[in-house]
Design an enzyme around this catalytic site. Structure first.
Site, PDB file in Angstrom:
ATOM      1  N   SER A  35       0.720  -7.645  -0.357  1.00  0.00           N
ATOM      2  CA  SER A  35       1.019  -8.713   0.607  1.00  0.00           C
ATOM      3  C   SER A  35       0.689 -10.096   0.069  1.00  0.00           C
ATOM      4  O   SER A  35       1.441 -11.053   0.261  1.00  0.00           O
ATOM      5  CB  SER A  35       0.195  -8.507   1.881  1.00  0.00           C
ATOM      6  N   THR A  87       0.825  -1.216   0.000  1.00  0.00           N
ATOM      7  CA  THR A  87       0.000   0.000   0.000  1.00  0.00           C
ATOM      8  C   THR A  87       0.856   1.261   0.000  1.00  0.00           C
ATOM      9  O   THR A  87       0.474   2.282  -0.552  1.00  0.00           O
ATOM     10  CB  THR A  87      -0.927  -0.012   1.234  1.00  0.00           C
ATOM     11  N   THR A 103       1.113  -4.475   4.249  1.00  0.00           N
ATOM     12  CA  THR A 103       1.009  -4.668   5.693  1.00  0.00           C
ATOM     13  C   THR A 103       0.350  -5.997   6.082  1.00  0.00           C
ATOM     14  O   THR A 103       0.560  -6.490   7.180  1.00  0.00           O
ATOM     15  CB  THR A 103       0.204  -3.520   6.341  1.00  0.00           C
TER      16      THR A 103
END
Lengths: 368, 352
Positions: free
Chosen positions: B89, B42, B122
């Site tokens: 991710s 992100t 994340t």
């Protein structure tokens, strides 16, 4: 029947009642040969863990039952003999007049002196100190600064009296002795163990009036756990303590006077003036937010500084550091790092035994 | 299609890069050398509209732009970058993990380097960070960083997070702390931190143990040392590996049957992490053990250790201490590169 019970409660108060948990199951086998076990001393400074009520549902205004003497803990918890050779010392104030005066530095100085003696005694491997929970975090922090030892020193207490229903005292005490007997606990500074968490004296704070999970390291958490299968440590404190402390072996009967104040809307300066008039050599102001104080407080602090008083700023938010900023540097305010005011006060008292220079005091707050 | 904001941002970014290069050449001699290893996420996410906090494309903004966006960082470190991957991710796989570990190891092995920063999505950042914590052979700081809001968003947290990550990676006091995750000014230990919220900037927390330090404006402060093995004290080495043993996870819940374990064994898993217990586990574990599959018992509660028990030991199931399932998986994969003996793997779970 009711009359008999009433009569029994009248005559029974002085029969020491066992903690409530203990009869529920049988005792584990107790080791016969204790010669290989570490020697742990329990120093009693009293506290809720050393208190009883007549009624087991009384968890808030106990003390009407007979006090718990250190040997009662050993009697109630024979399983301690499987963990260590435990001896006890009663460090509570014996002088009735002094006791009536309540909380005072003499209690702290007496225990600090004894802990420094124990530090040099090769027959003792670890220490547990029982204490009331209200001020235990700051007293533990004081010991962390003045006791010159790498032996485990573990502060413990309870939220419910020894006689209370579902009392937390027995397991807390049992765990504290396990931690004090554990070689892995050496060199970590003064520790605190309640509710199965192991916290450092510097970082732990009481956060709830009644709950058993009251003690927390708000900013940086616990460093280990006293779990049923074993004691396990994950972290060690980075700040200076015990054997590395410049204040180690401080053995004073009295420390320079330091008073603490709180910042709030319209907080006045006259209370600060009064403290200085009464001989305060240092001030801790628990500022709001990032460490701001009111204009009235600032004016009073400036008057105090002219008389050589050293000023430390903490934050009432209870989390996060008071950082170095140009305004505070210019005002010669010491930043209290992330210490709460009650701990900043003790560190400032010790610092003032060494220096009156605020920049030197700032170095202490940066490293301890 | 680019909106005017994005165009402005790109132009500013290019200008920043020029400034960055100019600044770096002037001070390169004195400043610590920090390299950014970008994998995406992100923090490098792009959306057409600055109010879009989801639906963006992660890994779109390349590392030169990320650095150019914070020219202030060039005053802290002599910066360079490597583009390892451009994904979110969910796109991180064994090939990327191994490439990342090898490149970071090569960088830190150079005597003239100070530290490394890794940008990452994340959602799985914590397991990548823990993986690196086990396979990086250096005591130099490695800081894994990300953002909760994309590069193009209002109140984006990425620039400040990246700036602080660079400060920590350049700080000699951050050595020996293993791999760290830094978001929201908090320095967390890779082993212990977990993502706790889907959206908020304070999503990374270390339950029970807390952060180890803070990237405050006046200075970086550390309050904790780590007592378990990591990085420069680790026995694991992936520098000569091209793949890792397959390990999967089975979630435990009421009435959970043996299908999960049976299916993963059939798919070729060499190890399985049990995230809490299902009633169907007992028989399935027994059968899989005869095929040499190794099990680690984790717990879905998110804090506290799985206690050592004789029952687990007899069943040949390793207890995962307080590691969550996704981190247990990483440790079990690496453990299986060394041994399949549950006793030896139990030792590793207690030491790392």
């Amino acid at each position: 029947m009711k009359k008999v019970l009433a009569f029994l409660t009248l005559i029974l108060p002085f029969v020491p009642a066992q903690a409530q948990e203990i009869p529920a199951a049988g005792l584990p086998p107790i080791v016969q040969d204790q010669s290989k076990l570490p020697h742990v001393v329990i120093l009693s400074m009293g506290g809720t863990i050393a208190s009883r009520a007549k009624d087991r549902m009384n968890l808030t205004h106990y003390g009407d039952g007979p006090a718990v003497n250190p040997e009662d803990w050993l009697h109630d918890l024979p399983e301690l003999q499987n963990v260590a050779r435990v001896t006890t010392e009663d460090m509570r104030e014996k002088d009735k007049a002094a006791k009536k005066k309540g909380d005072n530095f003499a209690d702290i100085a007496r225990v600090a002196h004894r802990l420094n003696e124990i530090a040099k005694d090769p027959s003792i491997d670890g220490v547990v100190v029982t204490h009331g929970t209200n001020t235990m975090a700051e007293v533990a922090f004081y010991m962390n600064l003045v006791v010159d030892t790498d032996k485990p020193i573990v502060f413990v207490g309870s939220q419910r009296p020894w006689s209370g229903i579902s009392g937390d005292g027995p397991l807390n005490l049992y765990d504290a002795v396990r931690v004090a007997a554990d070689p892995a606990a050496k060199g970590l500074g003064v520790l605190h163990c309640m509710n199965q968490y192991i916290n450092t004296a510097r970082d732990v704070t009481k956060t709830s009036a009644y709950r058993v999970q009251t003690f927390k390291g708000i900013d940086v958490g616990a460093i280990g756990f006293a779990d049923p299968d074993k004691v396990k440590f994950y972290r060690a404190p980075s700040r200076k303590h015990t054997t590395e402390s410049e204040f180690a072996r401080t053995d004073l009967k009295q420390l320079p006077t330091v008073e603490a104040f709180y910042a709030y809307t319209e907080a006045p300066g006259y209370v600060i003036d009064a403290a200085v008039k009464h001989g305060a050599k240092g001030l801790v102001i628990d500022g709001y937010g990032a460490g701001a104080i009111t204009a009235s407080e600032t004016a009073a602090v400036k008057r105090a500084q002219k008389k050589g008083v050293v000023v430390v700023i903490t934050t009432r938010t209870r989390s996060g550091r008071v950082q170095e900023v140009p305004q505070r540097l210019k005002a010669h305010f010491v930043n209290g790092d992330n210490l709460p005011p009650e701990k900043a006060r003790l560190l400032l008292q010790l610092a003032l035994t060494k220096t009156k220079d605020w920049t030197k005091v700032q170095q202490y707050f940066d490293t301890y | 299609m680019l909106n005017p904001f994005a165009v402005a941002r790109n132009v500013l970014g290019s200008l920043g890069l020029v400034l960055l290069v100019a600044g770096a050449s002037a001070q390169a001699q004195e400043l610590p050398k920090v390299r950014l290893f970008a994998t995406g996420g992100t923090i490098s996410g792009y959306a057409d509209s600055r109010d879009m906090q989801y639906g963006y494309k992660p890994g779109t903004i390349l590392p030169d732009k990320l650095l150019a966006d914070i020219p202030e960082a060039a005053k802290v470190a002599d910066l360079s970058y490597e583009d390892i991957a451009e994904t979110g991710s969910g796109g991180i796989n064994t090939a990327i993990l191994l490439k990342l570990a090898k490149q970071v190891n090569a960088w830190l092995a150079r005597p003239d380097t100070a530290g490394a920063v890794v940008t990452h999505g994340t959602a799985t950042m914590e397991e990548t960070a823990y993986f690196l914590n086990l396979v990086i052979h250096s005591d130099k700081p490695v800081v894994v960083v990300g953002a909760m809001r994309p590069f193009t968003s209002i109140s984006r947290d990425g620039p400040f997070n990246l700036y602080n990550a660079i400060r920590v990676a350049a700080d000699p006091e951050a050595r020996k702390n293993g791999v760290m995750i830094l978001l929201n000014e908090e320095i967390q230990a890779a082993r212990d931190v977990t993502k706790t919220n889907t959206e908020r900037v304070n999503t990374f927390e270390t339950r029970d143990l807390g952060p180890i330090g803070f990237a405050d404006e006046d200075r970086i402060v550390f309050y904790r040392h780590l007592l378990y093995r990591h990085t420069y004290k680790s026995e694991f080495d992936v520098d000569n590996l091209t793949d890792l043993p397959k390990v999967d996870i089975c979630f435990g819940y009421q009435e959970g049957d043996r299908a999960c374990i049976d299916g993963e064994v059939a798919a070729g898993a060499k190890g399985i992490v049990l995230d809490d217990s299902s009633p169907g586990n007992r028989e399935a574990v027994k059968d899989a053990r005869t095929k040499g599959v190794v099990f680690a018992q984790s717990d879905r509660k998110g804090s506290g250790r799985v206690l050592n028990s004789t029952r687990g030991e007899e069943a040949g199931v390793v207890t995962a201490d307080n590691l969550n399932a996704q981190k247990s998986r990483m440790l079990l994969r690496l453990a299986l590169t060394k041994t399949s003996d549950p006793k030896e793997i139990q030792r590793m779970f207690e030491e790392y």
